[in-house]
Write an enzyme that holds these catalytic residues in place. Structure first.
Site, PDB file in Angstrom:
ATOM      1  N   GLN A 194      -4.704  -1.603   9.789  1.00 33.71           N
ATOM      2  CA  GLN A 194      -4.619  -3.132   9.077  1.00 33.71           C
ATOM      3  C   GLN A 194      -5.369  -4.064  10.107  1.00 33.71           C
ATOM      4  OE1 GLN A 194      -3.795  -3.760   5.731  1.00 33.71           O
ATOM      5  NE2 GLN A 194      -3.990  -5.939   5.919  1.00 33.71           N
TER       6      GLN A 194
ATOM      7  N   ASP B  75     -11.275   2.651   4.316  1.00 35.10           N
ATOM      8  CA  ASP B  75     -11.928   1.183   4.280  1.00 35.10           C
ATOM      9  C   ASP B  75     -13.333   1.028   4.165  1.00 35.10           C
ATOM     10  OD1 ASP B  75      -9.812  -0.817   4.499  1.00 35.10           O
ATOM     11  OD2 ASP B  75      -9.523  -0.319   6.635  1.00 35.10           O
TER      12      ASP B  75
ATOM     13  N   LYS C 161       1.014  -0.980  -0.071  1.00 36.90           N
ATOM     14  CA  LYS C 161      -0.055  -0.067  -0.004  1.00 36.90           C
ATOM     15  C   LYS C 161       0.929   1.174   0.015  1.00 36.90           C
ATOM     16  CE  LYS C 161      -3.836  -2.510   2.173  1.00 36.90           C
ATOM     17  NZ  LYS C 161      -4.365  -2.840   3.388  1.00 36.90           N
TER      18      LYS C 161
END
Ligand code: GUN
Length: 293
Positions: free
Chosen positions: A96, A119, A52
């Site tokens: 994460q 997200d 990422k």
């Protein structure tokens, strides 16, 4: 022969478009910024976070990779999120998953400014997706799956889609996206307690598998001519590989591919699309935060 859906090439095209959007914002003195927070040293998570961060930089985006010890307290994590919420150089925040067991992920997600929740896990974004509100920030993996279907001309309207897996990250938002107006699939969500799973998945024109079990779906689960999108990224031991493991999907590719109209490989299918959609979500969040749209 089935069409192999090339997620790497599709993601590269999406990323080119995102890089152009970033360059346009930069002419106005704005650089979109993404903060990715990782607690602990889970090897797969470390690899995702590195990827990422790398993609952010390649596209000209500002990236903050925050790798914290597994012992980080909930309080410290919430303090960091409050700082990132207030930081004008950061437009997207991602913690994460999975976090270490002492962390309450649900309250961490709720602490993120929903406008920076790239997200799409915050309850306000979940609700916005369910309400088909176009301002919703939508989870990246299901968005990537939908983009793969669109990019490969796979019609969803009226199609029977079976989503295998009911997680908040993939299964549930995937089903909501597929059933939404404009996509118009007829959707079934199957999961670990579904009886006679093969009978259910064999009904599907489109199977999307997100269960996290290596080679779980076999030839008997898939009907001739179906499209299969494999979200699973599972590590299995492989002494022949220099790393000692290799990646396989939820689908037994060799057994299933010959029956399919189209199928995604693992790796090189959904994985790169998840990151491409994260980049796109961050640019979107940046524009909304700047009051652009
Ligand atoms: N872990 C696996 N996939 C994801 C994702 O899309 N977002 C976050 N935050 N964690 C993940």
């Amino acid at each position: 022969m089935p069409a192999i859906i090339d997620g790497k090439a599709t993601a590269a095209r999406c990323n080119e478009e995102t890089a152009r959007d970033i360059a346009a914002l930069q002419t106005q003195g704005i650089t979109p910024g993404l903060a990715v927070v990782l607690l602990g040293e889970h090897p797969a998570s470390q690899a995702y976070v590195r990827s990422k961060d790398k993609t952010c930089r390649e596209l000209g985006m500002h990236s903050r990779k925050l790798e914290l010890p597994a012992s980080t307290t909930q309080e410290d994590l919430l303090r960091l999120i409050a700082e990132l919420n207030a930081d004008p150089s950061i437009h997207g925040i991602l913690v994460q998953s999975p976090c270490p067991p002492h962390i309450d992920e649900s309250s961490v997600v709720r602490a993120i400014d929903p406008r920076k929740d790239v997200d799409g896990f915050h309850p306000l974004n979940v609700a916005a997706l369910a309400m088909e509100d176009p301002s919703a920030l939508v989870p990246c993996t299901p968005l990537g799956c939908l983009e793969l279907l669109r990019a490969h001309g796979i019609a969803t309207a009226g199609a029977r889609a079976v989503v295998v897996g009911r997680s908040l990250i993939v299964g549930k938002p995937m089903a909501l996206l597929l059933v939404a107006k404009g996509t118009d699939a007829t959707v079934t969500i199957a999961h670990s307690r579904t009886s006679d799973l093969a009978a259910v998945t064999r009904e599907a024109d489109i199977v999307i598998s997100a269960i996290g079990r290596p080679k779980f779906l076999r030839a008997e689960h898939i009907r001739e001519g179906a499209v299969v999108i494999d979200v699973g990224i599972n590590r299995i031991d492989d002494p022949a590989d220099a790393r000692g493991y290799r990646l396989v999907g939820d689908v037994d590719f060799e057994a299933v591919a010959p029956k399919c109209r189209a199928i995604t490989p693992v790796p090189g299918g959904v994985g790169p699309m998840t990151i491409a959609m994260l980049m796109r979500n961050t640019v979107r969040a940046c524009r909304v935060l700047r009051g652009e749209k």
